[in-house]
Motif scaffolding. Sequence first.
Motif, PDB file in Angstrom:
ATOM      1  N   LEU A 184       5.469  14.130 -30.719  1.00 33.28           N
ATOM      2  CA  LEU A 184       5.530  14.569 -29.733  1.00 33.28           C
ATOM      3  C   LEU A 184       7.135  14.012 -28.849  1.00 33.28           C
ATOM      4  O   LEU A 184       7.226  12.693 -28.458  1.00 33.28           O
ATOM      5  CB  LEU A 184       4.117  14.199 -28.709  1.00 33.28           C
ATOM      6  CG  LEU A 184       3.088  14.558 -28.816  1.00 33.28           C
ATOM      7  CD1 LEU A 184       1.671  13.718 -28.130  1.00 33.28           C
ATOM      8  CD2 LEU A 184       2.956  16.069 -28.952  1.00 33.28           C
ATOM      9  N   ASN A 185       7.894  14.954 -28.236  1.00 35.31           N
ATOM     10  CA  ASN A 185       9.087  14.358 -27.559  1.00 35.31           C
ATOM     11  C   ASN A 185       9.360  13.791 -28.397  1.00 35.31           C
ATOM     12  O   ASN A 185      10.484  12.539 -27.835  1.00 35.31           O
ATOM     13  CB  ASN A 185       8.646  13.730 -25.980  1.00 35.31           C
ATOM     14  CG  ASN A 185       7.892  14.472 -25.367  1.00 35.31           C
ATOM     15  OD1 ASN A 185       7.737  15.922 -25.507  1.00 35.31           O
ATOM     16  ND2 ASN A 185       7.143  14.502 -24.513  1.00 35.31           N
ATOM     17  N   ASP A 186      10.209  13.687 -28.975  1.00 39.82           N
ATOM     18  CA  ASP A 186      10.553  12.660 -30.416  1.00 39.82           C
ATOM     19  C   ASP A 186      10.255  11.174 -30.086  1.00 39.82           C
ATOM     20  O   ASP A 186      11.334  10.708 -30.356  1.00 39.82           O
ATOM     21  CB  ASP A 186      11.862  12.918 -30.090  1.00 39.82           C
ATOM     22  CG  ASP A 186      12.624  13.944 -30.736  1.00 39.82           C
ATOM     23  OD1 ASP A 186      11.780  14.870 -32.121  1.00 39.82           O
ATOM     24  OD2 ASP A 186      13.424  14.853 -30.237  1.00 39.82           O
ATOM     25  N   ARG A 187       9.357  10.821 -29.339  1.00 40.03           N
ATOM     26  CA  ARG A 187       8.896   9.762 -29.227  1.00 40.03           C
ATOM     27  C   ARG A 187       7.844   8.731 -29.544  1.00 40.03           C
ATOM     28  O   ARG A 187       7.179   7.515 -29.708  1.00 40.03           O
ATOM     29  CB  ARG A 187       8.800   9.366 -27.743  1.00 40.03           C
ATOM     30  CG  ARG A 187      10.099   9.840 -26.554  1.00 40.03           C
ATOM     31  CD  ARG A 187       9.794   9.741 -25.014  1.00 40.03           C
ATOM     32  NE  ARG A 187       9.761   8.378 -24.685  1.00 40.03           N
ATOM     33  CZ  ARG A 187      10.739   7.304 -24.342  1.00 40.03           C
ATOM     34  NH1 ARG A 187      11.496   7.427 -25.265  1.00 40.03           N
ATOM     35  NH2 ARG A 187      10.652   5.763 -24.349  1.00 40.03           N
ATOM     36  N   PHE A 188       6.613  10.113 -30.374  1.00 36.60           N
ATOM     37  CA  PHE A 188       6.064   9.596 -31.093  1.00 36.60           C
ATOM     38  C   PHE A 188       5.221  10.633 -31.713  1.00 36.60           C
ATOM     39  O   PHE A 188       5.468  11.983 -32.061  1.00 36.60           O
ATOM     40  CB  PHE A 188       4.099   9.700 -29.898  1.00 36.60           C
ATOM     41  CG  PHE A 188       2.962   9.702 -30.515  1.00 36.60           C
ATOM     42  CD1 PHE A 188       2.478   8.203 -30.583  1.00 36.60           C
ATOM     43  CD2 PHE A 188       2.159  10.127 -31.004  1.00 36.60           C
ATOM     44  CE1 PHE A 188       1.560   8.122 -30.782  1.00 36.60           C
ATOM     45  CE2 PHE A 188       0.827   9.560 -31.183  1.00 36.60           C
ATOM     46  CZ  PHE A 188       0.997   8.525 -31.798  1.00 36.60           C
ATOM     47  N   GLU A 189       4.753   9.780 -32.692  1.00 35.94           N
ATOM     48  CA  GLU A 189       4.348  10.740 -34.210  1.00 35.94           C
ATOM     49  C   GLU A 189       3.795   9.863 -35.003  1.00 35.94           C
ATOM     50  O   GLU A 189       3.388   8.491 -35.080  1.00 35.94           O
ATOM     51  CB  GLU A 189       5.356  10.399 -35.342  1.00 35.94           C
ATOM     52  CG  GLU A 189       5.428  11.482 -35.779  1.00 35.94           C
ATOM     53  CD  GLU A 189       6.198  11.696 -37.692  1.00 35.94           C
ATOM     54  OE1 GLU A 189       5.871  11.359 -38.727  1.00 35.94           O
ATOM     55  OE2 GLU A 189       7.406  11.109 -36.841  1.00 35.94           O
ATOM     56  N   GLY A 190       2.333  11.004 -34.818  1.00 31.32           N
ATOM     57  CA  GLY A 190       1.338  10.352 -35.273  1.00 31.32           C
ATOM     58  C   GLY A 190       0.273  11.314 -36.198  1.00 31.32           C
ATOM     59  O   GLY A 190       0.417  12.595 -36.773  1.00 31.32           O
ATOM     60  N   THR A 191      -0.803  11.239 -36.853  1.00 31.16           N
ATOM     61  CA  THR A 191      -1.946  11.890 -37.698  1.00 31.16           C
ATOM     62  C   THR A 191      -2.900  12.940 -37.089  1.00 31.16           C
ATOM     63  O   THR A 191      -3.335  12.081 -35.881  1.00 31.16           O
ATOM     64  CB  THR A 191      -2.914  11.088 -38.867  1.00 31.16           C
ATOM     65  OG1 THR A 191      -1.972  10.511 -39.281  1.00 31.16           O
ATOM     66  CG2 THR A 191      -3.663  12.236 -39.142  1.00 31.16           C
ATOM     67  N   PHE A 192      -2.537  14.285 -36.924  1.00 29.12           N
ATOM     68  CA  PHE A 192      -3.864  15.194 -35.646  1.00 29.12           C
ATOM     69  C   PHE A 192      -4.488  15.874 -36.751  1.00 29.12           C
ATOM     70  O   PHE A 192      -4.191  16.688 -37.375  1.00 29.12           O
ATOM     71  CB  PHE A 192      -3.058  16.099 -35.163  1.00 29.12           C
ATOM     72  CG  PHE A 192      -2.025  15.544 -33.406  1.00 29.12           C
ATOM     73  CD1 PHE A 192      -2.151  15.402 -32.392  1.00 29.12           C
ATOM     74  CD2 PHE A 192      -0.670  14.149 -34.622  1.00 29.12           C
ATOM     75  CE1 PHE A 192      -1.151  14.943 -31.313  1.00 29.12           C
ATOM     76  CE2 PHE A 192      -0.527  13.701 -32.773  1.00 29.12           C
ATOM     77  CZ  PHE A 192      -0.651  13.947 -31.880  1.00 29.12           C
ATOM     78  N   LEU A 193      -5.810  16.351 -35.904  1.00 33.18           N
ATOM     79  CA  LEU A 193      -6.690  17.249 -36.803  1.00 33.18           C
ATOM     80  C   LEU A 193      -6.051  18.197 -36.588  1.00 33.18           C
ATOM     81  O   LEU A 193      -5.662  18.716 -35.531  1.00 33.18           O
ATOM     82  CB  LEU A 193      -8.349  16.877 -35.885  1.00 33.18           C
ATOM     83  CG  LEU A 193      -8.774  17.971 -36.291  1.00 33.18           C
ATOM     84  CD1 LEU A 193      -9.836  17.801 -37.380  1.00 33.18           C
ATOM     85  CD2 LEU A 193     -10.312  18.141 -35.256  1.00 33.18           C
ATOM     86  N   LEU A 194      -5.953  19.028 -37.504  1.00 32.66           N
ATOM     87  CA  LEU A 194      -5.732  20.571 -37.002  1.00 32.66           C
ATOM     88  C   LEU A 194      -6.724  21.362 -37.444  1.00 32.66           C
ATOM     89  O   LEU A 194      -7.740  21.196 -37.582  1.00 32.66           O
ATOM     90  CB  LEU A 194      -5.158  20.855 -38.740  1.00 32.66           C
ATOM     91  CG  LEU A 194      -4.717  23.174 -38.740  1.00 32.66           C
ATOM     92  CD1 LEU A 194      -3.719  22.464 -37.822  1.00 32.66           C
ATOM     93  CD2 LEU A 194      -4.514  22.638 -40.222  1.00 32.66           C
TER      94      LEU A 194
END
Length: 155
Positions: free
Chosen positions: A48-58
């Motif tokens: 998100l916004n090159d500020r947060f990376e994480g694991t998301f449920l598809l």
Amino acid sequence: MDRLEGADVRRPALAVLFAVSLAVAGAAGAAEVPVRVHGGMLLVRAGLNDRFEGTFLLDTGATYCVVSRDVAREAKLKGRVGGDLLRLMTANGPIEARLAEAREVQVGSVRARDVEVAVVDEPPIPGLDGILGLSYLGRFTWKLDPRAGTLRLER
């Protein structure tokens, strides 16, 4: 079912859990991103916004991207955190969320701009950073192969 294909998937009005509303940006092409199967869930990495990376449920039955208030702050979602109140239906019953906007959401090399995101108080799924859904996938021709661990997105 070995493969789920969603070239022209339409979400049923009453079967919606959460989803993403995205406008896709970038050059034409295709991308294949890794998908991890864990406890019956399909998981992808998203930024998100090159500020947060994480694991998301598809979640192919979702209406908005969904993140916690803490993730929304870290990602610096635009202006509307604390904005319009939404009532989302989940497997555990209704919850309230506030509508916000991400300047950009990225899955693999595929980026989308001006993404509406529902912000909830706590993580939407314990142990995960958020939910990514059908409005995003609907922008592409897509093929999900859980056995191979891939999601192929084509513009």
